[in-house]
Enzyme design. Structure first.
Site, PDB file in Angstrom:
ATOM      1  N   GLU A  80      16.158  35.534  34.776  1.00 15.89           N
ATOM      2  CA  GLU A  80      17.515  35.988  34.496  1.00 15.89           C
ATOM      3  C   GLU A  80      17.657  36.630  33.119  1.00 15.89           C
ATOM      4  O   GLU A  80      18.653  37.306  32.831  1.00 15.89           O
ATOM      5  CB  GLU A  80      18.496  34.811  34.609  1.00 15.89           C
ATOM      6  N   GLU A 111       0.620  20.064  41.864  1.00 12.11           N
ATOM      7  CA  GLU A 111       1.051  19.381  40.643  1.00 12.11           C
ATOM      8  C   GLU A 111       0.050  18.317  40.189  1.00 12.11           C
ATOM      9  O   GLU A 111       0.094  17.869  39.046  1.00 12.11           O
ATOM     10  CB  GLU A 111       2.425  18.748  40.842  1.00 12.11           C
TER      11      GLU A 111
END
Length: 294
Positions: A80, A111
């Site tokens: 953004e 992960e």
């Protein structure tokens, strides 16, 4: 010892037996806890922003590293920044365990691969000027911890965000901690809920406040927006009008001459300059519009 993010929430016991309205009320109550937990970390958040601003001013970059929801929120915040503040794409970057495919499809096993977290840091050629924010609600994601350790070894500033008291061993290679303790989730272990809310709130502040301090906001206006589509052109025109007081037609023409850069158009109009001279004036003032207008 079981992490608080994995414990059952006493406020949501028998939630499957409750009405929709009752469940919505529980969500509101628990979300307020997330907000209060973030507020309690205000001093830690402010210091983290200071570290980011200092890095940006010396040409450093900000990296978010996370897995699952944490990784997706980091990538979201990073993505953004260019449309909102006209930053180069490399200035703020998001790294998610499993790569871009993990943005749409769960790749949870990634992960648990610490060597891949360390490799991701080396792959992006971090330097001592950069800041790396590791995001792990549980405080123990191997991918994230390895990335933090690698970044620290390189000499980068390391910040760890988690929703539990940080493990003692991390203090050896983490510069700074942000730890909003949100408590057990409504659905046990679903950290996309309160922990995700807390993460989004903190990342909003890290980048937005940093950009304010870099001169990318004037008053409360997004003056560094680059008008590249119809919506942003309309926004750019409104911003130019709000600062200069000109009519729509004049603002639109100036924005077009400025190549869609609202800040440049404002300087052109207020100072009566052509785009080249207006851009030079902005550069002389480090991009701070207020210094020019005041």
């Amino acid at each position: 010892m079981q992490s608080t993010t994995e414990q059952q929430n006493l406020n949501s016991v028998d939630i499957d037996l409750k009405s929709i309205s009752e469940i919505v009320r529980i969500f509101h109550e628990e979300d307020q806890k997330a907000i209060r937990a973030v507020e309690a970390e205000s001093e830690a958040i402010a210091h983290a922003i200071e570290l980011c601003v200092a890095a940006f001013r010396t040409g450093g970059r900000l990296f978010y590293v996370g897995a699952g929801t944490s990784g997706r929120l980091g990538v979201l915040d990073a993505s953004e920044c260019p449309p909102t503040f006209s930053t180069p794409p490399e200035m703020v970057q998001g790294i998610i365990a499993g790569g871009d495919v993990a943005l749409r499809r769960s790749v949870e096993g990634e992960e648990d691969e610490p060597e891949r977290g360390a490799f991701a840091v080396r792959e992006r050629q971090l330097t001592a000027q950069d800041v790396l924010v590791g995001i792990a609600s549980s405080g123990r994601t191997p991918y994230v911890i390895a990335a933090l350790r690698e970044a620290y070894t390189i000499g980068a500033t390391t910040i760890f965000f988690c929703c539990v008291p940080p493990p003692e061993q991390l203090k050896g290679w983490v510069t700074h901690f942000i730890t909003p303790i949100v408590g057990p989730e409504i659905i046990a272990g679903s950290t996309r809920l309160k922990a995700g809310t807390a993460t989004k709130l903190v990342l909003n502040m890290l980048t937005t406040v940093s950009m304010i301090k870099l001169g990318k906001v004037y008053n409360n206006l997004m003056v560094d927006v680059h008008a590249s589509n119809t919506k942003l052109v309309a926004r750019g025109i409104r911003i130019v009008q709000a600062v200069t007081g000109v009519d729509t037609e004049v603002a639109e023409e100036a924005l077009a001459r400025a190549g869609g850069r609202a800040k440049l158009a404002i300087v052109m109009l207020v100072k009566g300059l052509n785009p080249t001279d207006a851009n030079t004036l902005l550069e002389e003032h480090g991009g701070f519009l207020r210094q020019i207008l005041d």
